[in-house]
Design a protein around this motif. Structure first.
Motif, mmCIF file in Angstrom:
data_model
loop_
_atom_site.group_PDB
_atom_site.id
_atom_site.type_symbol
_atom_site.label_atom_id
_atom_site.label_comp_id
_atom_site.label_asym_id
_atom_site.label_seq_id
_atom_site.Cartn_x
_atom_site.Cartn_y
_atom_site.Cartn_z
ATOM 1 N N MET A 189 34.343 55.805 87.758
ATOM 2 C CA MET A 189 35.800 55.684 87.574
ATOM 3 C C MET A 189 36.087 54.770 86.383
ATOM 4 S SD MET A 189 38.653 54.409 90.327
ATOM 5 C CE MET A 189 40.378 54.336 89.878
ATOM 6 N N ASN A 190 37.060 55.121 85.563
ATOM 7 C CA ASN A 190 37.425 54.316 84.403
ATOM 8 C C ASN A 190 38.179 53.071 84.855
ATOM 9 O OD1 ASN A 190 36.302 56.143 82.629
ATOM 10 N ND2 ASN A 190 38.197 57.279 82.349
ATOM 11 N N HIS A 191 37.569 51.899 84.696
ATOM 12 C CA HIS A 191 38.225 50.653 85.087
ATOM 13 C C HIS A 191 37.743 49.554 84.156
ATOM 14 C CE1 HIS A 191 40.580 48.225 87.866
ATOM 15 N NE2 HIS A 191 39.638 47.296 87.765
ATOM 16 N N PHE A 192 38.675 48.924 83.450
ATOM 17 C CA PHE A 192 38.336 47.921 82.448
ATOM 18 C C PHE A 192 38.513 46.524 83.027
ATOM 19 C CE2 PHE A 192 39.788 45.142 78.907
ATOM 20 C CZ PHE A 192 38.607 45.130 78.182
ATOM 21 N N THR A 193 37.485 45.691 82.880
ATOM 22 C CA THR A 193 37.548 44.311 83.374
ATOM 23 C C THR A 193 37.165 43.312 82.280
ATOM 24 O OG1 THR A 193 35.269 44.478 84.190
ATOM 25 C CG2 THR A 193 37.041 44.974 85.759
ATOM 26 N N GLY A 194 37.143 43.748 81.026
ATOM 27 C CA GLY A 194 36.646 42.898 79.959
ATOM 28 C C GLY A 194 35.147 43.108 79.813
ATOM 29 N N THR A 195 34.539 42.402 78.876
ATOM 30 C CA THR A 195 33.094 42.503 78.655
ATOM 31 C C THR A 195 32.517 41.105 78.489
ATOM 32 O OG1 THR A 195 33.213 42.603 76.238
ATOM 33 C CG2 THR A 195 33.467 44.687 77.429
ATOM 34 N N GLU A 196 31.213 41.040 78.333
ATOM 35 C CA GLU A 196 30.567 39.739 78.134
ATOM 36 C C GLU A 196 31.034 39.059 76.857
ATOM 37 O OE1 GLU A 196 26.371 40.190 78.245
ATOM 38 O OE2 GLU A 196 26.295 40.680 80.391
ATOM 39 N N THR A 197 31.459 39.869 75.880
ATOM 40 C CA THR A 197 31.876 39.307 74.597
ATOM 41 C C THR A 197 33.394 39.336 74.386
ATOM 42 O OG1 THR A 197 31.533 41.465 73.543
ATOM 43 C CG2 THR A 197 29.702 39.905 73.485
ATOM 44 N N TYR A 198 34.129 39.819 75.392
ATOM 45 C CA TYR A 198 35.594 39.897 75.257
ATOM 46 C C TYR A 198 36.224 39.422 76.564
ATOM 47 C CZ TYR A 198 40.182 41.706 73.856
ATOM 48 O OH TYR A 198 41.514 41.819 73.513
ATOM 49 N N ILE A 199 36.843 38.249 76.505
ATOM 50 C CA ILE A 199 37.472 37.663 77.685
ATOM 51 C C ILE A 199 38.901 38.197 77.779
ATOM 52 C CG2 ILE A 199 38.056 35.545 78.885
ATOM 53 C CD1 ILE A 199 35.064 35.941 78.388
ATOM 54 N N ALA A 205 47.488 51.985 81.857
ATOM 55 C CA ALA A 205 47.582 53.019 80.817
ATOM 56 C C ALA A 205 46.573 54.132 81.069
ATOM 57 C CB ALA A 205 47.349 52.389 79.442
ATOM 58 N N ILE A 206 45.367 53.765 81.513
ATOM 59 C CA ILE A 206 44.345 54.771 81.815
ATOM 60 C C ILE A 206 44.798 55.632 82.991
ATOM 61 C CG2 ILE A 206 41.992 55.102 82.658
ATOM 62 C CD1 ILE A 206 41.209 52.558 81.117
ATOM 63 N N HIS A 207 45.332 54.984 84.035
ATOM 64 C CA HIS A 207 45.758 55.716 85.234
ATOM 65 C C HIS A 207 46.933 56.649 84.948
ATOM 66 C CE1 HIS A 207 46.630 56.570 89.444
ATOM 67 N NE2 HIS A 207 47.891 56.188 89.231
ATOM 68 N N LEU A 208 47.919 56.147 84.195
ATOM 69 C CA LEU A 208 49.122 56.940 83.909
ATOM 70 C C LEU A 208 48.932 57.888 82.738
ATOM 71 C CD1 LEU A 208 51.834 54.154 84.334
ATOM 72 C CD2 LEU A 208 51.271 55.977 85.948
ATOM 73 N N GLN A 209 47.801 57.766 82.045
ATOM 74 C CA GLN A 209 47.496 58.597 80.878
ATOM 75 C C GLN A 209 48.586 58.480 79.811
ATOM 76 O OE1 GLN A 209 46.725 62.546 82.608
ATOM 77 N NE2 GLN A 209 44.561 62.048 82.690
#
Length: 273
Positions: free
Chosen positions: A1-11, A23-27
């Protein structure tokens, strides 16, 4: 499932994570604003990395037209090939140059499409993309064909507020303003780039940095990326740790990595003289 929580290099703040995932959910396209250096452009790169998707970037300039994002018909090349008797001239498809939107629409997998600095273009530019971003399709007259997105891309649009965007365009987007990081979040960001930095050094560096940002009348406040560069320099030269902490006002070392405007530099020199 597409879900963004940040990355190790992006807080990413909780609010930003919510906006991206909505935005991902509502397209719907996500319009991101914020002062320079808050990571607007980098966000799209990190979303692509986090979700394992290809990133397609369309950098907007003052001369960019919406049509260029769809396709361009290279009539000059076709005329030249016609004069040379080249057989490819009989297929007009050979002279259709696909734009970034077509590239995103043509991908078999969903991609992240970054439309970077949309406010640099003509005021009509956003309106000219309304249908394409809403319906995820456009018509190619030369081929007499409707180009439909195989997979709907995740669209991230950045703006530096150089121009007001049309209401009709804004209605089709979700919006998020990236606030400049507070000190606690900035500590996390610095730790990504300078892991293991001693807390005393970090606190003194951040103290100098935020003090500069709060100077009344400064035009170009130092940004996150400039802070990271500045810390690299003071670590290289082993500065700040031996600075006397006597309350006397001094200009920080390597000021040219933080201040990029001569008026601001003169203002600070007068204040700290």
């Amino acid at each position: 499932m597409n879900h963004f929580t940040g990355t190790e290099t992006y807080i990413a703040s909780n609010e930003l994570q919510v906006a991206v995932n909505a935005a991902i959910h509502l397209q719907k396209p996500l319009l991101v604003k914020g002062e320079p250096g808050t990571g607007k452009t980098l966000l799209a790169h990190e979303i692509a990395n986090s979700l394992g998707k290809k990133l397609i970037t369309w950098h907007i300039k003052s001369t960019t037209k919406a049509q260029q994002g769809l396709y361009e018909y290279d009539a000059v090349s076709r005329l030249r090939d016609s004069q040379l008797g080249n057989e490819k001239v009989h297929d007009i498809a050979n002279y259709i140059v696909k734009g970034k939107l077509w590239e995103a629409f043509d991908s078999d997998e969903s991609v992240v499409l970054l439309i970077d600095e949309i406010d640099k273009a003509d005021i009509e530019f956003p309106n000219d993309l309304l249908l394409e971003l809403d319906k995820m399709e456009f018509f190619c007259y030369e081929l007499n064909e409707t180009i439909v997105a195989k997979k709907r891309p995740i669209v991230i649009i950045t703006s530096n507020n150089e121009k007001e965007l049309p209401d009709a365009f804004l209605r089709r987007c979700l919006f998020h303003f990236i606030r400049f990081p507070e000190e606690e979040q900035m500590k996390q960001i610095v730790d990504v780039h300078h892991p293991g930095l001693k807390e005393e050094m970090l606190n003194r560096a951040l103290g100098e940095f935020y003090k500069l940002r709060k100077v009344n009348g400064i035009k170009k406040r130092p940004s996150t990326s400039e802070l990271v560069d500045w810390i690299s320099l003071i670590l290289r030269d082993d500065l700040l740790k031996d600075e006397p902490n006597d309350g006397e006002r001094r200009l920080p070392p390597h000021l040219g990595s933080l201040i990029k405007n001569e008026q601001d530099l003169m203002l600070l020199e007068r204040m700290f003289r």
